[in-house]
Design a protein around this motif. Structure first.
Motif, PDB file in Angstrom:
ATOM      1  N   ILE A  48     -25.197 -48.063  47.943  1.00  0.00           N
ATOM      2  CA  ILE A  48     -26.253 -48.728  48.240  1.00  0.00           C
ATOM      3  C   ILE A  48     -26.186 -48.628  49.882  1.00  0.00           C
ATOM      4  O   ILE A  48     -26.976 -48.537  50.491  1.00  0.00           O
ATOM      5  CB  ILE A  48     -26.195 -50.341  47.827  1.00  0.00           C
ATOM      6  N   CYS A  49     -24.920 -48.816  50.144  1.00  0.00           N
ATOM      7  CA  CYS A  49     -24.834 -48.576  51.723  1.00  0.00           C
ATOM      8  C   CYS A  49     -25.139 -47.166  52.282  1.00  0.00           C
ATOM      9  O   CYS A  49     -25.699 -47.031  53.375  1.00  0.00           O
ATOM     10  CB  CYS A  49     -23.194 -49.060  52.260  1.00  0.00           C
ATOM     11  N   ARG A  50     -24.737 -46.284  51.619  1.00  0.00           N
ATOM     12  CA  ARG A  50     -25.257 -44.838  52.008  1.00  0.00           C
ATOM     13  C   ARG A  50     -26.731 -44.910  51.877  1.00  0.00           C
ATOM     14  O   ARG A  50     -27.280 -44.198  52.792  1.00  0.00           O
ATOM     15  CB  ARG A  50     -24.655 -43.990  50.896  1.00  0.00           C
ATOM     16  N   ALA A  51     -27.292 -45.169  50.854  1.00  0.00           N
ATOM     17  CA  ALA A  51     -28.957 -45.273  50.841  1.00  0.00           C
ATOM     18  C   ALA A  51     -29.369 -46.030  52.062  1.00  0.00           C
ATOM     19  O   ALA A  51     -30.344 -45.488  52.688  1.00  0.00           O
ATOM     20  CB  ALA A  51     -29.417 -45.861  49.469  1.00  0.00           C
ATOM     21  N   ILE A  52     -28.805 -47.265  52.082  1.00  0.00           N
ATOM     22  CA  ILE A  52     -29.446 -47.899  53.653  1.00  0.00           C
ATOM     23  C   ILE A  52     -29.137 -47.174  54.770  1.00  0.00           C
ATOM     24  O   ILE A  52     -30.164 -47.137  55.776  1.00  0.00           O
ATOM     25  CB  ILE A  52     -28.778 -49.527  53.711  1.00  0.00           C
ATOM     26  N   VAL A  96     -31.520 -53.665  50.105  1.00  0.00           N
ATOM     27  CA  VAL A  96     -30.963 -54.681  50.585  1.00  0.00           C
ATOM     28  C   VAL A  96     -30.755 -55.783  49.604  1.00  0.00           C
ATOM     29  O   VAL A  96     -29.664 -56.446  49.425  1.00  0.00           O
ATOM     30  CB  VAL A  96     -31.635 -55.295  51.843  1.00  0.00           C
ATOM     31  N   ARG A  97     -31.621 -56.049  48.823  1.00  0.00           N
ATOM     32  CA  ARG A  97     -31.466 -57.149  47.466  1.00  0.00           C
ATOM     33  C   ARG A  97     -30.477 -56.520  46.714  1.00  0.00           C
ATOM     34  O   ARG A  97     -29.676 -57.656  46.176  1.00  0.00           O
ATOM     35  CB  ARG A  97     -32.981 -57.203  46.948  1.00  0.00           C
ATOM     36  N   ALA A  98     -30.576 -55.290  46.513  1.00  0.00           N
ATOM     37  CA  ALA A  98     -29.305 -54.644  45.562  1.00  0.00           C
ATOM     38  C   ALA A  98     -28.048 -54.825  46.105  1.00  0.00           C
ATOM     39  O   ALA A  98     -27.114 -55.279  45.406  1.00  0.00           O
ATOM     40  CB  ALA A  98     -29.635 -53.443  45.367  1.00  0.00           C
ATOM     41  N   GLY A 132     -41.168 -49.912  49.829  1.00  0.00           N
ATOM     42  CA  GLY A 132     -40.397 -51.222  49.631  1.00  0.00           C
ATOM     43  C   GLY A 132     -38.792 -50.752  49.445  1.00  0.00           C
ATOM     44  O   GLY A 132     -38.207 -51.614  48.751  1.00  0.00           O
ATOM     45  N   ALA A 133     -38.441 -49.527  49.489  1.00  0.00           N
ATOM     46  CA  ALA A 133     -37.150 -49.184  49.329  1.00  0.00           C
ATOM     47  C   ALA A 133     -35.956 -50.092  50.084  1.00  0.00           C
ATOM     48  O   ALA A 133     -34.959 -50.173  49.837  1.00  0.00           O
ATOM     49  CB  ALA A 133     -36.995 -47.563  49.531  1.00  0.00           C
ATOM     50  N   CYS A 134     -36.472 -50.319  51.357  1.00  0.00           N
ATOM     51  CA  CYS A 134     -35.509 -51.038  52.437  1.00  0.00           C
ATOM     52  C   CYS A 134     -35.246 -52.429  51.908  1.00  0.00           C
ATOM     53  O   CYS A 134     -34.156 -52.747  51.789  1.00  0.00           O
ATOM     54  CB  CYS A 134     -36.236 -51.118  53.754  1.00  0.00           C
ATOM     55  N   GLU A 135     -36.144 -53.162  51.580  1.00  0.00           N
ATOM     56  CA  GLU A 135     -35.958 -54.375  50.783  1.00  0.00           C
ATOM     57  C   GLU A 135     -35.357 -54.678  49.757  1.00  0.00           C
ATOM     58  O   GLU A 135     -34.656 -55.155  49.134  1.00  0.00           O
ATOM     59  CB  GLU A 135     -37.324 -55.247  50.558  1.00  0.00           C
ATOM     60  N   ILE A 176     -38.014 -53.026  59.227  1.00  0.00           N
ATOM     61  CA  ILE A 176     -37.841 -53.594  57.995  1.00  0.00           C
ATOM     62  C   ILE A 176     -36.641 -54.145  57.377  1.00  0.00           C
ATOM     63  O   ILE A 176     -36.476 -55.264  56.837  1.00  0.00           O
ATOM     64  CB  ILE A 176     -38.669 -52.675  56.826  1.00  0.00           C
ATOM     65  N   MET A 177     -35.669 -53.090  57.481  1.00  0.00           N
ATOM     66  CA  MET A 177     -34.292 -53.619  56.947  1.00  0.00           C
ATOM     67  C   MET A 177     -33.728 -54.816  57.638  1.00  0.00           C
ATOM     68  O   MET A 177     -33.200 -55.881  57.064  1.00  0.00           O
ATOM     69  CB  MET A 177     -33.371 -52.600  57.220  1.00  0.00           C
ATOM     70  N   GLY A 178     -33.860 -54.843  59.226  1.00  0.00           N
ATOM     71  CA  GLY A 178     -33.698 -56.311  59.647  1.00  0.00           C
ATOM     72  C   GLY A 178     -34.246 -57.237  59.215  1.00  0.00           C
ATOM     73  O   GLY A 178     -33.476 -58.341  59.110  1.00  0.00           O
ATOM     74  N   GLY A 179     -35.503 -57.444  59.045  1.00  0.00           N
ATOM     75  CA  GLY A 179     -36.064 -58.437  58.452  1.00  0.00           C
ATOM     76  C   GLY A 179     -35.880 -58.921  57.080  1.00  0.00           C
ATOM     77  O   GLY A 179     -36.049 -60.040  56.673  1.00  0.00           O
ATOM     78  N   ALA A 180     -35.369 -57.902  56.390  1.00  0.00           N
ATOM     79  CA  ALA A 180     -34.803 -58.114  54.960  1.00  0.00           C
ATOM     80  C   ALA A 180     -33.418 -58.719  54.874  1.00  0.00           C
ATOM     81  O   ALA A 180     -33.131 -58.980  53.733  1.00  0.00           O
ATOM     82  CB  ALA A 180     -35.329 -56.781  54.123  1.00  0.00           C
TER      83      ALA A 180
END
Length: 572
Positions: A240-244, A221-223, A215-218, A257-261
């Motif tokens: 956060i952007c680096r991590a994404i 993005v929430r962060a 669940g790191a992607c979601e 997953i990221m796109g959906g989140a």
């Protein structure tokens, strides 16, 4: 050019410095030096054994403190460990990396990471996060330790310790990091530490998958949604952007997953909100270019005016090499084909002039040149916007950049591809290119990139395009076009594209008698014959171009006719 606490503020300040901007790759020299430096044969076995004796006690004390729930003791041990790793890694400076001959004599910061790995530090760190992760200070230090264990140097972000990255992943740290983000969703120091740890762990594909499944992607993005609400959180948003970006890097599942989140929308909104902040916009573009190579995400970015937003922000940071590179790279990754509907939107937004201004501001950057011309290539594919690229200003910059950076394969390839598209789209493009010195520059590029089949193919195609205009022949011949195309055909005779394009170039160069004689002497007859024999039944286009080249070379030239006969061209 690349771009938590109390190991001190100075450490944090240094890490987010724009001069150490993470997404930009190190130069080829630095990467090669890193590979040589950290090959296993350079391990200092005796030093590692000595360090293991010392660090075994540290790991044992850490495990005991965790078992006894002694938070203060755990914090002290982790801080000591982080300080040791930071001190050891400081020896890995860029100066030492480029001086490969002295790499053995420099204190190897990697020995400490390897020693700790063999002392089972990975399960101990996982245990600290699992048992005491609810304590902010313990969680923070443990996340810092993960990042330091996974890289040899804080100054050289690409120096990855794969043993520890794998060991931490197998110990369950990926899942525990996601748990830490969820447990402390509004703690800036925890989020920054977690994102740094994610970035380092993502050096392994298996860890990217673990983090995605956990669940790191979601969570990231929430962060970003949470922390992008205030200007005081800009540095946290950078992390956060680096991590994404690292989570999405080459991982199609995580991209989806990221796109959906909501990552696409959130990144664009963050960029729009903090358009003045160059580093955050750079990091956001880095993240966008990682999630963009996905059909659904391309649609999301288009719907959220991603191209227009990036170009709008570009106006404020045109002098930044890092931002310009990432912006152009992100725009290229948003495009699915040469006929993409986004191309007119990007051109209308004003990318051409901004990209050219960036090249004038940063003329020595190979990476920037590569991505600028990649982006301009797609604009050249549109007949409506190609005329914007045929001005003397654009062609002069192209010629100058080729002169300076033809040694960069990507730059050479996309410059040649753009030149080909312009010649196809615009009637007098060949004349304007001759006036800008591109006859000489394209020939020099093919010669300098002789071992690259990609550049040989693209470059010879442009030489053929230019040779259609006989007024270019003298310039092309003087620049060595005949030797270049024949040499490319000989060297890359197995490559279908190279055969097609070199034979195309030979055919049109042979419209001048002197070129026919020179190419015959360079071995063109034998090379074209061999190409025809090898590819006549595989590619009709290769067979057609080879036959055209044979006809042009043999026309009224007895010497070449004899060469073709000796090469058994007639049976072919």
């Amino acid at each position: 050019m690349e771009s938590i606490p109390e190991v001190g503020p100075s450490t944090m300040q240094r890490r987010v410095s724009i001069c150490e901007y993470a997404p930009i790759e190190l130069s080829a020299l630095d990467n090669e030096a890193l590979k040589r430096r950290y090959r296993r044969k350079y391990e200092n076995a005796e030093k590692i054994k000595e360090l293991m004796v010392e660090q075994f006690a540290t790991v044992e004390n850490l495990s005991t403190a965790i078992e006894g729930k002694m938070e203060i003791a755990v914090i002290g041990i982790l801080m000591g460990l982080i300080t040791s790793l930071e001190t050891a890694g400081a020896a890995l400076s860029s100066d030492a990396l480029t001086n490969v001959s002295s790499s053995k004599s420099v204190v190897d910061g990697g020995d400490l990471q390897r020693a700790l790995y063999r002392c089972d530090i990975c399960p101990a760190i996982a245990s600290a996060l699992r048992e005491l992760g609810g304590h902010v200070s313990v969680c923070e230090r443990a996340l810092q330790a993960v990042a330091f264990l996974c890289r040899y140097s804080d100054e050289v972000k690409t120096s990855v310790c794969l043993e520890n990255a794998k060991g931490l992943g197998m110990a369950g740290v990926c899942e525990l990091i996601v748990g830490a983000i969820k447990r402390h969703p509004e703690d800036k120091r925890i989020i920054e530490g977690a994102c740094d740890a994610i970035r380092c762990l993502c050096s392994l594909e298996s860890n990217r998958e673990r983090l995605g499944n956990a669940g790191a992607c979601e969570a990231t993005v929430r962060a970003l949604t949470t922390f992008s609400s205030a200007a005081s959180n800009v540095e946290t948003c950078c992390w956060i952007c680096r991590a994404i970006g690292h989570l999405a890097n080459t991982c199609e599942t995580n991209r989806e997953i990221m796109g959906g989140a909501g990552a696409c929308e959130t990144l664009i909104m963050t960029m729009q909100k903090f358009a003045f902040h160059m580093q955050l916009c750079t990091e956001a573009c880095w993240a966008v270019r990682q999630i963009a190579p996905n059909e659904n995400n391309r649609a999301r970015l288009a719907n959220d005016f991603g191209p227009e937003s990036i170009v709008a922000v570009y106006k404020s940071h045109v002098a930044s090499e890092a931002f310009a590179t990432e912006a152009c790279h992100a725009l290229v990754n948003m495009l699915a084909s040469e006929e993409d509907d986004l191309i007119p939107r990007i051109a209308n937004a004003g990318l051409v002039q901004l990209a050219l201004r960036s090249l004038k501001k940063c003329p020595n950057s190979e990476t920037l040149s590569r991505w600028v011309f990649n982006a301009l290539y797609y604009i050249a594919c549109d007949s409506k916007y190609a005329p914007k690229l045929i001005s003397s200003d654009v062609l002069d910059i192209l010629s100058l950049q080729l002169e300076q950076h033809a040694g960069c394969e990507g730059m050479a390839e996309w410059s040649a591809r753009m030149a080909h598209k312009l010649i196809l789209q615009i009637d007098n493009a060949s004349t304007k290119m001759r006036n800008a010195g591109l006859c000489e520059m394209i020939c020099a590029t093919v010669q300098r990139q002789a071992i690259s089949s990609v550049v040989s193919s693209a470059g010879c195609l442009v030489i053929g395009d230019l040779a259609k205009d006989k007024s270019n022949h003298e310039r092309l011949s003087s620049a060595g076009a005949c030797e270049a195309v024949v040499g490319a055909l000989k060297r890359h005779s197995d490559g279908m594209d190279v055969v097609v394009n070199t034979c195309y170039a030979i055919h049109f160069l042979s419209m001048t008698a002197n070129n026919v004689s020179w190419m015959g002497a360079y071995g063109a007859c034998e090379a074209v014959t061999n190409a025809l024999i090898s590819h006549h039944d595989k590619s009709p286009e290769a067979a057609k171009n080879a036959c055209n080249a044979i006809g042009s070379l043999a026309f009224e030239d007895e010497g070449n006719q004899a060469r073709f006969h000796a090469a058994q061209c007639c049976p072919a």
